[in-house]
Write a protein that holds these residues in place. Structure first.
Motif, short mmCIF file in Angstrom:
data_model
loop_
_atom_site.label_atom_id
_atom_site.label_comp_id
_atom_site.label_asym_id
_atom_site.label_seq_id
_atom_site.Cartn_x
_atom_site.Cartn_y
_atom_site.Cartn_z
N MET A 1 0.82 -1.20 0.00
CA MET A 1 0.00 0.00 0.00
C MET A 1 0.86 1.27 0.00
O MET A 1 0.46 2.27 -0.56
N TYR A 2 2.03 1.20 0.63
CA TYR A 2 2.88 2.38 0.75
C TYR A 2 3.22 2.96 -0.62
O TYR A 2 3.16 4.16 -0.83
N SER A 3 3.61 2.09 -1.55
CA SER A 3 4.05 2.59 -2.86
C SER A 3 2.89 3.24 -3.62
O SER A 3 3.10 4.23 -4.32
N LYS A 4 1.69 2.71 -3.46
CA LYS A 4 0.53 3.31 -4.13
C LYS A 4 0.21 4.67 -3.55
O LYS A 4 -0.11 5.61 -4.28
N VAL A 5 0.29 4.80 -2.23
CA VAL A 5 0.03 6.08 -1.58
C VAL A 5 1.13 7.08 -1.93
O VAL A 5 0.84 8.25 -2.23
N SER A 6 2.36 6.64 -1.94
CA SER A 6 3.46 7.57 -2.21
C SER A 6 3.35 8.17 -3.61
O SER A 6 3.78 9.31 -3.83
N LYS A 7 2.75 7.47 -4.56
CA LYS A 7 2.59 7.99 -5.92
C LYS A 7 1.72 9.25 -5.95
O LYS A 7 1.86 10.07 -6.85
N LEU A 8 0.84 9.40 -4.95
CA LEU A 8 0.02 10.62 -4.87
C LEU A 8 0.88 11.86 -4.63
O LEU A 8 0.50 12.96 -5.02
N PHE A 9 2.01 11.69 -3.97
CA PHE A 9 2.80 12.81 -3.50
C PHE A 9 4.17 12.95 -4.17
O PHE A 9 4.78 14.02 -4.10
#
Length: 115
Positions: A1-9
């Motif tokens: 999940m971290y990598s998917k969330v980090s793509k937002l920022f």
């Protein structure tokens, strides 16, 4: 999940995973995002599969360290979240499935010492 969330920022922020808070407590923030500009904004994201109440408690504590804070949950569990509780605390909400999407924007913290 971290990598998917980090793509937002990641376009506008430097993203750090499992950031240890430098207060001798050994507590960690799941994701810290530091804006790439002269007066950077700091965003914290607490990532949980489904336990939104625990994420909310952690995110609220992070509001003393950062400018904005989000909780990120699997999209299947976002409907379980009490949006009024989250919104009253100024915390944002991110849903994660095939990608991450901001469901509710975080408000700027009035508690942070970074202000």
């Amino acid at each position: 999940m971290y990598s998917k969330v980090s793509k937002l920022f990641e376009d506008d922020y430097y993203v750090f995973y499992n950031y240890v808070i430098p207060d001798n407590s050994k507590r960690e923030i799941d994701l810290v995002c530091l804006e790439k500009c002269m007066s950077p904004e700091i965003i914290a994201v607490e990532v949980k599969v489904r336990n939104w109440k625990r994420a909310l408690r952690q995110a609220f504590k992070r509001m003393f360290y950062v400018d904005r804070c989000y909780i990120a949950l699997l999209a299947d569990y976002v409907n379980d979240v009490d949006l009024n509780k989250v919104s009253r605390r100024g915390i944002g909400l991110i849903a994660v499935d095939g990608h991450a999407e901001i469901v509710m924007k975080a408000k700027k913290s009035d508690r942070a010492t970074t202000n």
